[in-house]
Motif scaffolding. Structure first.
Motif, PDB file in Angstrom:
ATOM      1  N   ASP A  68       0.855  -1.181   0.000  1.00  0.00           N
ATOM      2  CA  ASP A  68       0.000   0.000   0.000  1.00  0.00           C
ATOM      3  C   ASP A  68       0.895   1.236   0.000  1.00  0.00           C
ATOM      4  O   ASP A  68       1.444   1.625   1.030  1.00  0.00           O
ATOM      5  N   LEU A  69       1.061   1.866  -1.164  1.00  0.00           N
ATOM      6  CA  LEU A  69       1.950   3.024  -1.276  1.00  0.00           C
ATOM      7  C   LEU A  69       1.384   4.248  -0.582  1.00  0.00           C
ATOM      8  O   LEU A  69       2.110   5.229  -0.371  1.00  0.00           O
ATOM      9  N   ALA A  70       0.109   4.221  -0.233  1.00  0.00           N
ATOM     10  CA  ALA A  70      -0.477   5.345   0.494  1.00  0.00           C
ATOM     11  C   ALA A  70      -0.184   5.283   1.988  1.00  0.00           C
ATOM     12  O   ALA A  70      -0.482   6.228   2.714  1.00  0.00           O
ATOM     13  N   ASP A  71       0.390   4.181   2.449  1.00  0.00           N
ATOM     14  CA  ASP A  71       0.702   4.006   3.870  1.00  0.00           C
ATOM     15  C   ASP A  71       2.200   3.732   3.991  1.00  0.00           C
ATOM     16  O   ASP A  71       2.639   2.589   4.061  1.00  0.00           O
ATOM     17  N   GLN A  72       3.012   4.809   4.002  1.00  0.00           N
ATOM     18  CA  GLN A  72       4.460   4.700   4.063  1.00  0.00           C
ATOM     19  C   GLN A  72       4.997   5.427   5.291  1.00  0.00           C
ATOM     20  O   GLN A  72       4.350   6.328   5.833  1.00  0.00           O
ATOM     21  N   TRP A  73       6.190   5.045   5.702  1.00  0.00           N
ATOM     22  CA  TRP A  73       6.874   5.683   6.813  1.00  0.00           C
ATOM     23  C   TRP A  73       8.381   5.484   6.640  1.00  0.00           C
ATOM     24  O   TRP A  73       8.824   4.672   5.824  1.00  0.00           O
ATOM     25  N   VAL A  74       9.158   6.246   7.395  1.00  0.00           N
ATOM     26  CA  VAL A  74      10.606   6.123   7.348  1.00  0.00           C
ATOM     27  C   VAL A  74      11.079   5.445   8.626  1.00  0.00           C
ATOM     28  O   VAL A  74      10.509   5.653   9.707  1.00  0.00           O
ATOM     29  N   VAL A  75      12.101   4.617   8.508  1.00  0.00           N
ATOM     30  CA  VAL A  75      12.696   3.908   9.643  1.00  0.00           C
ATOM     31  C   VAL A  75      14.128   4.393   9.805  1.00  0.00           C
ATOM     32  O   VAL A  75      14.928   4.338   8.856  1.00  0.00           O
ATOM     33  N   LEU A  76      14.457   4.889  11.000  1.00  0.00           N
ATOM     34  CA  LEU A  76      15.797   5.371  11.332  1.00  0.00           C
ATOM     35  C   LEU A  76      16.334   4.576  12.509  1.00  0.00           C
ATOM     36  O   LEU A  76      15.576   4.237  13.439  1.00  0.00           O
ATOM     37  N   ASN A  77      17.629   4.295  12.493  1.00  0.00           N
ATOM     38  CA  ASN A  77      18.318   3.692  13.636  1.00  0.00           C
ATOM     39  C   ASN A  77      19.114   4.789  14.329  1.00  0.00           C
ATOM     40  O   ASN A  77      20.096   5.302  13.777  1.00  0.00           O
ATOM     41  N   VAL A  78      18.688   5.160  15.538  1.00  0.00           N
ATOM     42  CA  VAL A  78      19.243   6.318  16.240  1.00  0.00           C
ATOM     43  C   VAL A  78      19.873   5.855  17.546  1.00  0.00           C
ATOM     44  O   VAL A  78      19.246   5.105  18.315  1.00  0.00           O
ATOM     45  N   ARG A  79      21.107   6.300  17.790  1.00  0.00           N
ATOM     46  CA  ARG A  79      21.764   6.000  19.057  1.00  0.00           C
ATOM     47  C   ARG A  79      21.055   6.756  20.169  1.00  0.00           C
ATOM     48  O   ARG A  79      20.557   7.871  19.974  1.00  0.00           O
ATOM     49  N   GLU A  80      21.014   6.182  21.353  1.00  0.00           N
ATOM     50  CA  GLU A  80      20.192   6.752  22.404  1.00  0.00           C
ATOM     51  C   GLU A  80      20.668   8.120  22.885  1.00  0.00           C
ATOM     52  O   GLU A  80      19.878   8.906  23.390  1.00  0.00           O
ATOM     53  N   GLY A 123       6.052  10.113  -5.631  1.00  0.00           N
ATOM     54  CA  GLY A 123       7.184   9.336  -6.139  1.00  0.00           C
ATOM     55  C   GLY A 123       7.904   8.512  -5.110  1.00  0.00           C
ATOM     56  O   GLY A 123       8.802   7.739  -5.468  1.00  0.00           O
ATOM     57  N   ALA A 124       7.583   8.654  -3.841  1.00  0.00           N
ATOM     58  CA  ALA A 124       8.279   7.881  -2.806  1.00  0.00           C
ATOM     59  C   ALA A 124       7.887   6.416  -2.898  1.00  0.00           C
ATOM     60  O   ALA A 124       6.726   6.078  -3.118  1.00  0.00           O
ATOM     61  N   ARG A 125       8.868   5.558  -2.708  1.00  0.00           N
ATOM     62  CA  ARG A 125       8.647   4.114  -2.771  1.00  0.00           C
ATOM     63  C   ARG A 125       9.418   3.433  -1.651  1.00  0.00           C
ATOM     64  O   ARG A 125      10.439   3.962  -1.184  1.00  0.00           O
ATOM     65  N   PRO A 126       8.977   2.274  -1.223  1.00  0.00           N
ATOM     66  CA  PRO A 126       9.710   1.545  -0.186  1.00  0.00           C
ATOM     67  C   PRO A 126      11.139   1.240  -0.625  1.00  0.00           C
ATOM     68  O   PRO A 126      11.385   0.899  -1.778  1.00  0.00           O
ATOM     69  N   GLY A 127      12.065   1.389   0.301  1.00  0.00           N
ATOM     70  CA  GLY A 127      13.472   1.125   0.022  1.00  0.00           C
ATOM     71  C   GLY A 127      14.279   2.366  -0.283  1.00  0.00           C
ATOM     72  O   GLY A 127      15.522   2.306  -0.274  1.00  0.00           O
TER      73      GLY A 127
END
Length: 335
Positions: free
Chosen positions: A245-257, A325-329
């Motif tokens: 579902d391209l209408a339901d996207q989010w970004v995943v970040l790995n952040v040091r505490e 234009g945003a896509r997973p990956g």
């Protein structure tokens, strides 16, 4: 004289140029040291993810036709593939036949005896009544003769027994006639109706299994993966198609505490997607999720002689506005 004058001017200019060049070199070296002394700007890199749905069949079967390809946009309820299942067809035929038989039994119990059967029971009752009346009259005659001493007591007793037997037979015939008129008992009708409903449930189950031979997408989106091919056997519960579902996207970040305070839940930040080109505008994100990862990051002491393990957290943030234009990956950079 003119030549000597020019040579004298050149001797005076060379030292000046050397001084200027030295100043330029010294300035460049100083600027380099100044840039080197400044800390490089920290950049967080993540990637876009989207909601994926793995669609699997509820029943096993052999694929007859695959109706979608990777990259197709589909709507909710769109057919994805069709399966051939002779076992389901056979079960549906058996359930349908059993339903017809149960419905016939229920109708028979509801309708009761046929008119011909009721008429036969009535005639049997009337015949028994006539025989009982004749036996009573015969007993009355024999009893009168017995009182006058013209007939033995044995004959009187036989006539009385015959009359009582005929009378009871007439009562039984009347009961059979009443039973034929009333039809089946309420309990029998209820049992027949319950049996019909039970078989109807079996038919509904078989029909549901038949409907599952045509696999449909429960969600709208883009076909990301097609794992099934025509002619293959699909086990129950194994994903055949993946829809994103391209209408339901989010970004995943790995952040040091020790940098996590900037990405607290509810905070907003700007980020850019290099894959969309330099002309793409910066997108605004809002943090919606934060949780520690199971593994520790590289150990880093916070002060001399003491320290702690700096853990890494997974942070998820959703764009406040859809990103065209945003896509997973795709990579996401946060300065």
């Amino acid at each position: 004289m003119l030549l000597e004058s020019r040579m004298s001017d050149r001797r005076k200019t060379l030292p000046l140029l050397a001084i200027v060049a030295g100043l330029v070199v010294a300035g460049l070296i100083g600027w380099g040291f100044w840039r080197a002394s400044r800390s490089a700007p920290e950049v967080f890199q993540g990637q876009m993810e989207a909601k994926e749905t793995d669609i699997a069949a509820k029943i096993p079967g052999r694929i007859a036709e695959v109706l979608v390809r990777e990259g197709d946009r589909i709507a909710a309820g769109a057919p994805i593939l069709r399966m051939a299942s002779p076992e389901v067809d056979a079960k549906l035929a058996q359930a349908t036949a059993a339903q017809q038989a149960a419905q016939a039994v229920a109708k028979k119990a509801e309708a009761g005896a046929r008119p011909q059967e009721i008429e036969m029971a009535r005639m049997q009752w009337q015949r028994a009544e006539t025989a009982a009346e004749l036996a009573r009259k015969s007993f009355d005659r024999v009893e009168g003769l017995a009182r006058d001493g013209l007939v033995a007591a044995q004959k009187r007793d036989e006539a009385e027994a015959n009359w009582k037997a005929s009378r009871d037979a007439a009562v039984a015939a009347r009961a059979q006639y009443d039973l034929a008129r009333q039809g089946a008992r309420g309990e029998d009708r209820a049992a027949a109706e319950a049996q019909a409903r039970q078989v109807a449930g079996v038919v509904a189950e078989a029909q549901a299994a038949k409907a599952e031979t045509e696999l449909r997408s429960p969600v709208a989106g883009e076909v990301a993966k097609v794992l099934a091919r025509a002619g293959e056997l699909v086990p129950q519960g194994v994903a055949a198609v993946t829809v994103v579902d391209l209408a339901d996207q989010w970004v995943v970040l790995n952040v040091r505490e020790d940098r996590l305070s900037r990405f607290a839940v509810g905070q907003e930040f700007d980020a850019r997607l290099p894959a969309l080109g330099p002309q793409s505008a910066t997108a605004r994100f809002k943090v919606t999720y934060s949780a520690p990862l199971p593994d520790f990051a590289t150990w880093r002491a916070t002060r001399a002689g003491a320290g702690f393990d700096v853990r890494t957290f997974e942070v998820r943030a959703r764009p406040l506005q859809p990103i065209a234009g945003a896509r997973p990956g795709m990579s996401v950079l946060v300065d």
